[in-house]
Motif scaffolding. Structure first.
Motif, PDB file in Angstrom:
ATOM      1  N   GLU B 295     109.040 136.578 113.854  1.00 49.20           N
ATOM      2  CA  GLU B 295     108.874 136.415 112.405  1.00 49.20           C
ATOM      3  C   GLU B 295     107.415 136.556 112.009  1.00 49.20           C
ATOM      4  O   GLU B 295     107.074 137.165 110.988  1.00 49.20           O
ATOM      5  CB  GLU B 295     109.431 135.049 111.971  1.00 49.20           C
ATOM      6  N   SER B 296     106.553 135.994 112.832  1.00 47.82           N
ATOM      7  CA  SER B 296     105.117 136.081 112.551  1.00 47.82           C
ATOM      8  C   SER B 296     104.649 137.540 112.565  1.00 47.82           C
ATOM      9  O   SER B 296     103.952 137.997 111.661  1.00 47.82           O
ATOM     10  CB  SER B 296     104.371 135.255 113.606  1.00 47.82           C
ATOM     11  N   ALA B 297     105.061 138.285 113.612  1.00 51.99           N
ATOM     12  CA  ALA B 297     104.641 139.691 113.725  1.00 51.99           C
ATOM     13  C   ALA B 297     105.207 140.508 112.563  1.00 51.99           C
ATOM     14  O   ALA B 297     104.536 141.403 112.034  1.00 51.99           O
ATOM     15  CB  ALA B 297     105.119 140.263 115.056  1.00 51.99           C
ATOM     16  N   ALA B 298     106.452 140.195 112.173  1.00 52.66           N
ATOM     17  CA  ALA B 298     107.081 140.925 111.064  1.00 52.66           C
ATOM     18  C   ALA B 298     106.294 140.685 109.779  1.00 52.66           C
ATOM     19  O   ALA B 298     106.081 141.610 108.973  1.00 52.66           O
ATOM     20  CB  ALA B 298     108.529 140.488 110.911  1.00 52.66           C
ATOM     21  N   THR B 299     105.848 139.460 109.573  1.00 51.25           N
ATOM     22  CA  THR B 299     105.081 139.149 108.362  1.00 51.25           C
ATOM     23  C   THR B 299     103.746 139.866 108.361  1.00 51.25           C
ATOM     24  O   THR B 299     103.339 140.478 107.364  1.00 51.25           O
ATOM     25  CB  THR B 299     104.860 137.621 108.270  1.00 51.25           C
ATOM     26  N   VAL B 300     103.049 139.798 109.511  1.00 51.53           N
ATOM     27  CA  VAL B 300     101.722 140.405 109.586  1.00 51.53           C
ATOM     28  C   VAL B 300     101.787 141.919 109.370  1.00 51.53           C
ATOM     29  O   VAL B 300     100.897 142.517 108.766  1.00 51.53           O
ATOM     30  CB  VAL B 300     101.079 140.090 110.971  1.00 51.53           C
ATOM     31  N   THR B 301     102.875 142.538 109.826  1.00 48.38           N
ATOM     32  CA  THR B 301     102.963 144.006 109.719  1.00 48.38           C
ATOM     33  C   THR B 301     103.746 144.452 108.489  1.00 48.38           C
ATOM     34  O   THR B 301     104.054 145.630 108.348  1.00 48.38           O
ATOM     35  CB  THR B 301     103.657 144.593 110.974  1.00 48.38           C
ATOM     36  N   GLN B 331     100.921 140.796 120.070  1.00 44.65           N
ATOM     37  CA  GLN B 331     100.332 142.145 120.011  1.00 44.65           C
ATOM     38  C   GLN B 331     101.374 143.203 120.345  1.00 44.65           C
ATOM     39  O   GLN B 331     101.431 144.258 119.721  1.00 44.65           O
ATOM     40  CB  GLN B 331      99.157 142.227 120.986  1.00 44.65           C
ATOM     41  N   VAL B 332     102.216 142.909 121.350  1.00 49.48           N
ATOM     42  CA  VAL B 332     103.270 143.844 121.735  1.00 49.48           C
ATOM     43  C   VAL B 332     104.182 144.124 120.533  1.00 49.48           C
ATOM     44  O   VAL B 332     104.479 145.281 120.210  1.00 49.48           O
ATOM     45  CB  VAL B 332     104.102 143.255 122.904  1.00 49.48           C
ATOM     46  N   LEU B 333     104.602 143.064 119.858  1.00 51.43           N
ATOM     47  CA  LEU B 333     105.520 143.229 118.719  1.00 51.43           C
ATOM     48  C   LEU B 333     104.857 143.986 117.577  1.00 51.43           C
ATOM     49  O   LEU B 333     105.485 144.834 116.930  1.00 51.43           O
ATOM     50  CB  LEU B 333     106.018 141.862 118.250  1.00 51.43           C
ATOM     51  N   VAL B 334     103.595 143.649 117.327  1.00 52.01           N
ATOM     52  CA  VAL B 334     102.881 144.361 116.260  1.00 52.01           C
ATOM     53  C   VAL B 334     102.806 145.850 116.592  1.00 52.01           C
ATOM     54  O   VAL B 334     103.075 146.707 115.741  1.00 52.01           O
ATOM     55  CB  VAL B 334     101.468 143.757 116.051  1.00 52.01           C
ATOM     56  N   ASN B 335     102.453 146.167 117.849  1.00 50.68           N
ATOM     57  CA  ASN B 335     102.385 147.578 118.257  1.00 50.68           C
ATOM     58  C   ASN B 335     103.721 148.276 118.022  1.00 50.68           C
ATOM     59  O   ASN B 335     103.771 149.386 117.481  1.00 50.68           O
ATOM     60  CB  ASN B 335     102.040 147.696 119.751  1.00 50.68           C
ATOM     61  N   LEU B 336     104.809 147.644 118.462  1.00 52.08           N
ATOM     62  CA  LEU B 336     106.122 148.276 118.345  1.00 52.08           C
ATOM     63  C   LEU B 336     106.540 148.423 116.884  1.00 52.08           C
ATOM     64  O   LEU B 336     107.112 149.451 116.494  1.00 52.08           O
ATOM     65  CB  LEU B 336     107.170 147.463 119.120  1.00 52.08           C
ATOM     66  N   LEU B 337     106.226 147.407 116.073  1.00 52.21           N
ATOM     67  CA  LEU B 337     106.628 147.477 114.656  1.00 52.21           C
ATOM     68  C   LEU B 337     105.818 148.538 113.903  1.00 52.21           C
ATOM     69  O   LEU B 337     106.358 149.270 113.075  1.00 52.21           O
ATOM     70  CB  LEU B 337     106.464 146.105 113.985  1.00 52.21           C
ATOM     71  N   VAL B 338     104.530 148.606 114.207  1.00 53.00           N
ATOM     72  CA  VAL B 338     103.696 149.628 113.544  1.00 53.00           C
ATOM     73  C   VAL B 338     104.177 151.021 113.950  1.00 53.00           C
ATOM     74  O   VAL B 338     104.317 151.923 113.112  1.00 53.00           O
ATOM     75  CB  VAL B 338     102.198 149.433 113.915  1.00 53.00           C
ATOM     76  N   ASN B 339     104.462 151.212 115.263  1.00 54.43           N
ATOM     77  CA  ASN B 339     104.975 152.509 115.731  1.00 54.43           C
ATOM     78  C   ASN B 339     106.308 152.829 115.048  1.00 54.43           C
ATOM     79  O   ASN B 339     106.553 153.974 114.631  1.00 54.43           O
ATOM     80  CB  ASN B 339     105.186 152.488 117.245  1.00 54.43           C
ATOM     81  N   ALA B 340     107.171 151.822 114.952  1.00 52.90           N
ATOM     82  CA  ALA B 340     108.485 152.021 114.330  1.00 52.90           C
ATOM     83  C   ALA B 340     108.316 152.436 112.872  1.00 52.90           C
ATOM     84  O   ALA B 340     108.980 153.371 112.393  1.00 52.90           O
ATOM     85  CB  ALA B 340     109.312 150.742 114.447  1.00 52.90           C
ATOM     86  N   ALA B 341     107.414 151.755 112.165  1.00 55.55           N
ATOM     87  CA  ALA B 341     107.177 152.083 110.752  1.00 55.55           C
ATOM     88  C   ALA B 341     106.662 153.521 110.605  1.00 55.55           C
ATOM     89  O   ALA B 341     107.113 154.263 109.728  1.00 55.55           O
ATOM     90  CB  ALA B 341     106.185 151.091 110.157  1.00 55.55           C
ATOM     91  N   ASP B 342     105.734 153.913 111.521  1.00 54.85           N
ATOM     92  CA  ASP B 342     105.194 155.281 111.466  1.00 54.85           C
ATOM     93  C   ASP B 342     106.310 156.304 111.701  1.00 54.85           C
ATOM     94  O   ASP B 342     106.380 157.337 111.024  1.00 54.85           O
ATOM     95  CB  ASP B 342     104.096 155.463 112.520  1.00 54.85           C
ATOM     96  N   ALA B 343     107.177 155.998 112.698  1.00 55.72           N
ATOM     97  CA  ALA B 343     108.254 156.937 113.029  1.00 55.72           C
ATOM     98  C   ALA B 343     109.241 157.066 111.865  1.00 55.72           C
ATOM     99  O   ALA B 343     109.695 158.169 111.538  1.00 55.72           O
ATOM    100  CB  ALA B 343     108.979 156.466 114.292  1.00 55.72           C
ATOM    101  N   LEU B 406     101.068 151.742 123.291  1.00 53.84           N
ATOM    102  CA  LEU B 406     102.140 151.582 124.277  1.00 53.84           C
ATOM    103  C   LEU B 406     101.589 151.331 125.672  1.00 53.84           C
ATOM    104  O   LEU B 406     102.227 150.664 126.485  1.00 53.84           O
ATOM    105  CB  LEU B 406     103.047 152.812 124.269  1.00 53.84           C
ATOM    106  N   SER B 407     100.396 151.869 125.932  1.00 53.20           N
ATOM    107  CA  SER B 407      99.756 151.604 127.220  1.00 53.20           C
ATOM    108  C   SER B 407      99.450 150.110 127.353  1.00 53.20           C
ATOM    109  O   SER B 407      99.733 149.487 128.379  1.00 53.20           O
ATOM    110  CB  SER B 407      98.473 152.430 127.311  1.00 53.20           C
ATOM    111  N   ILE B 408      98.908 149.539 126.279  1.00 53.13           N
ATOM    112  CA  ILE B 408      98.608 148.099 126.274  1.00 53.13           C
ATOM    113  C   ILE B 408      99.906 147.298 126.333  1.00 53.13           C
ATOM    114  O   ILE B 408     100.009 146.314 127.063  1.00 53.13           O
ATOM    115  CB  ILE B 408      97.781 147.737 125.019  1.00 53.13           C
ATOM    116  N   THR B 409     100.909 147.757 125.581  1.00 55.56           N
ATOM    117  CA  THR B 409     102.210 147.083 125.587  1.00 55.56           C
ATOM    118  C   THR B 409     102.766 146.989 127.002  1.00 55.56           C
ATOM    119  O   THR B 409     103.187 145.931 127.467  1.00 55.56           O
ATOM    120  CB  THR B 409     103.200 147.865 124.690  1.00 55.56           C
ATOM    121  N   TYR B 410     102.745 148.126 127.690  1.00 56.58           N
ATOM    122  CA  TYR B 410     103.266 148.144 129.053  1.00 56.58           C
ATOM    123  C   TYR B 410     102.459 147.223 129.954  1.00 56.58           C
ATOM    124  O   TYR B 410     103.002 146.490 130.782  1.00 56.58           O
ATOM    125  CB  TYR B 410     103.259 149.575 129.612  1.00 56.58           C
ATOM    126  N   ASP B 411     101.138 147.290 129.780  1.00 61.78           N
ATOM    127  CA  ASP B 411     100.250 146.457 130.598  1.00 61.78           C
ATOM    128  C   ASP B 411     100.571 144.970 130.393  1.00 61.78           C
ATOM    129  O   ASP B 411     100.672 144.198 131.344  1.00 61.78           O
ATOM    130  CB  ASP B 411      98.791 146.755 130.213  1.00 61.78           C
TER     131      ASP B 411
END
Lengths: 182, 439
Positions: B295-301, B331-343, B406-411
């Motif tokens: 929920e926090s990541a969804a709000t921030v993004t 950070q992982v969730l923010v990365n995925l949500l931002v990527n999802a929004a871009d896509a 995604l590199s950071i996400t995987y890491d």
């Protein structure tokens, strides 16, 4: 000393003075090696010198003259056996100039333990050249005989003088060659 | 007598010749043996040299740095595969080229002295320098160059060791960016803390006003009912506020108060999310409710996805808490949500639609907790699917993506938490990233 010098010496004696004299020299000097020389063996140079001295006694001839005669003989034997190697040289100076850095190099390939004399050739000017002989053995007379035959072989108009260098015992000499015409 | 002497001499000669032949044969055997032994030694030496040459060649082949040897006039004699790779050409293609064609010189160096300049680099134990390389395709990679020289068979030999520092520079820039983001995070945490207190009492005051208005409204309604019995009071009130105005205030004030309360609640939620997101970075793992993190990541993004997609959350209320580094999973969730929004945005533009959809789900089984982020975006090209976790790999426009997300996400997921990231994508339909974290 390499055996080829001994075998050639015995052949020289046989051809010049006959087999009986050759046999006499070997019997009289009773060499430690037994006198069964092979060209590829190595023998004490003293055995050769003893035979030369005995030959001088038998033939009532000076040692230097006999050694020089052997030098003459040796040159033609070299040409007989190694003609193709020496065919590249067209003048006395060319051949003498190549002894140290070419011919001796080839000899050492076959006989790495050969104790060869040190020969320094210098072309002083177009007409004059110089060959310095230095050896642990007193065989400057042999060198003189070889030089004499070389000049004769090429038919070069060259005269030469020999100057014995200290200690003047035949181990060191300078041969100064002068062309009488170009 | 002479004949007998000669005969005896012949016999002795024959005997000597026989002896000489035996000696010669012995010598021949000895020489043959020596020749054999020399040949054996030669083979051994040759094999050793070949092994050493192969060993050196292997070092050259596998070295990550480029290694080249030059003649004293700057012509390349040998170059390893890494050197070829730095200049983006085939192995062997560098040989016989001049280094002047491969490295930019400074303006201060006259062309006729360029070779000497490059060769002189190594003459006085200079430290490594940075130069700009020249690739045939026009690219200009930054290269660290250290040079040295030596003698080989009476010739000067120049050795160049090259390192492509473009990647290092990119990492440094990324690190600088991370540091800046960390600073911004700290600033945001401070602001959130400061804003939180007044927001709290604004909200409480609005509650008070709502209650107070309820009482005032009741009083006004009673007054209105009894105004007919006091005509002078009607005149007095009419001078302050008309009957229509009063009616308007009474109908609008509760709506305004309710809207203000909702607004303040929303600000409070954002502030809480910022506080959550900018939680002081620690590498320690704590038991965390991932639904809260989602929920926090969804709000921030929200500013990323709200214009382009509807966000649907299917969060399992019975999701067990999981030991994780909360800020990292954020950070992982923010990365995925931002990527999802871009896509999704890209897909919206392609098929002329207003909104796509992003779905976040949380699930669990006996072994793992799962976070699924799905989008109805463009999907990932199958040619790229194996490279999406590589550092600096991006298909986004220049300046939009660093290729690090995604590199950071995987890491974070695999290295820090021993989890896994799976991707399932259909080109033109969408992508689902599944994060699994061990319980």
């Amino acid at each position: 000393m390499k055996g080829i010098v001994f075998t050639e010496f015995i052949q020289f004696i046989e051809s010049e003075f006959g087999m009986v004299i050759a046999d006499h020299l070997l019997v009289a000097t009773n060499p430690k090696s037994g006198g069964a020389y092979t060209a590829v063996g190595s023998y004490d140079a003293g055995e050769l010198l003893a035979m030369v001295v005995e030959l001088a006694k038998v033939k009532q001839a000076p040692v230097p003259v006999l050694v020089k005669a052997f030098g003459n003989y040796l040159f033609f034997r070299f040409f007989e056996t190694h003609g193709p190697w020496l065919a590249a040289y067209k003048t006395t100076e060319q051949l003498l100039g190549a002894i140290e850095n070419h011919i001796h190099v080839e000899v050492r390939k076959l006989y790495p333990d050969a104790e060869l004399p040190h020969l320094t050739f210098r072309q002083v000017d177009t007409m004059t050249s110089e060959l310095r002989y230095q050896s642990i053995r007193p065989l400057a007379d042999l060198a003189e005989g070889l030089i004499e035959s070389t000049i004769r072989h090429f038919g070069d108009p060259i005269t030469f003088v020999r100057v014995d260098l200290p200690p003047a015992d035949g181990t060191s000499a300078c041969f100064r060659l002068t062309r009488t015409s170009s | 007598m002479a004949v007998i002497d000669e005969l005896v001499a012949y016999q002795r000669m024959l005997s000597r010749e026989r002896a000489a032949r035996e000696v010669a044969e012995g010598l021949l055997e000895q020489k043959s043996r020596e020749l054999y032994e020399v040949n054996q030694r030669l083979r051994l030496t040759s094999a050793t040299h070949q092994r050493e040459a192969y060993y050196l060649q292997t070092i050259l082949d596998v070295a990550r740095d480029g290694i080249m040897t030059l003649t004293s006039d700057g012509v390349i004699e040998k170059a390893n595969a890494s050197a070829a790779s730095i200049f983006d050409c085939k192995a062997g293609a560098l040989v016989k080229r001049s280094v002047c064609d491969l490295v930019e010189s400074t303006n201060a160096i006259r062309p006729d002295h360029e070779n000497r300049f490059f060769v002189d680099l190594c003459s006085h134990a200079r430290p490594a320098i940075q130069v700009v390389g020249i690739r045939d395709n026009g690219e200009r990679p930054e290269i660290e160059l250290s040079a040295s020289s030596g003698q080989f068979e009476n010739c000067e030999i120049i050795i160049w060791i090259l390192r492509d520092i473009d990647v290092i520079q990119k990492i440094k820039r990324q690190s600088d960016l991370s540091q800046r983001l960390e600073g911004i995070g700290q600033l945001a945490a401070g602001i959130a803390h400061e804003v939180n207190t007044p927001i709290q009492y604004i909200y409480e005051n609005m509650n008070f006003f709502a209650d107070a208005w309820h009482a005032v409204d009741g009083a006004l309604r009673a007054c209105e009912q009894h105004l007919g019995s006091a005509p002078e009071l009607v005149d007095i009130i009419g001078k302050v506020c008309s009957k229509e105005e009063l009616r308007f205030f009474r109908s609008e004030a509760p709506i305004a108060i309710e809207e203000t309360k909702l607004g303040v609640q929303r600000v409070a939620k954002i502030v809480a999310a910022i506080k959550e997101f900018s939680h002081p970075g620690t590498e320690e793992k704590f038991l965390t409710d991932l639904n809260v993190v989602v929920e926090s990541a969804a709000t921030v993004t929200s500013n990323h996805w709200r214009p382009v997609a509807e966000l649907k959350m299917e969060l399992d209320p019975s999701l067990p808490h999981v030991a994780c580094v909360r800020s990292s999973i954020n950070q992982v969730l923010v990365n995925l949500l931002v990527n999802a929004a871009d896509a999704v945005q890209e897909r919206n533009q392609k098929c002329a639609r207003d909104q796509g959809q992003i779905t976040i789900k949380t699930r669990y089984d006996d072994a793992n907790i799962y976070l699924l982020v799905s989008d109805t975006g463009n999907g990932i090209n199958p040619d790229h699917i194996n490279r999406i976790f590589n550092p600096f790999f991006t298909t986004k426009d220049v300046g939009k993506g660093t290729g690090q997300g995604l590199s950071i996400t995987y890491d974070i997921v695999a290295e820090k938490h021993g989890g896994d990231v799976e991707v399932d994508s259909v080109l033109g339909a969408g992508t689902t990233f599944t994060i699994s974290l061990p319980r």
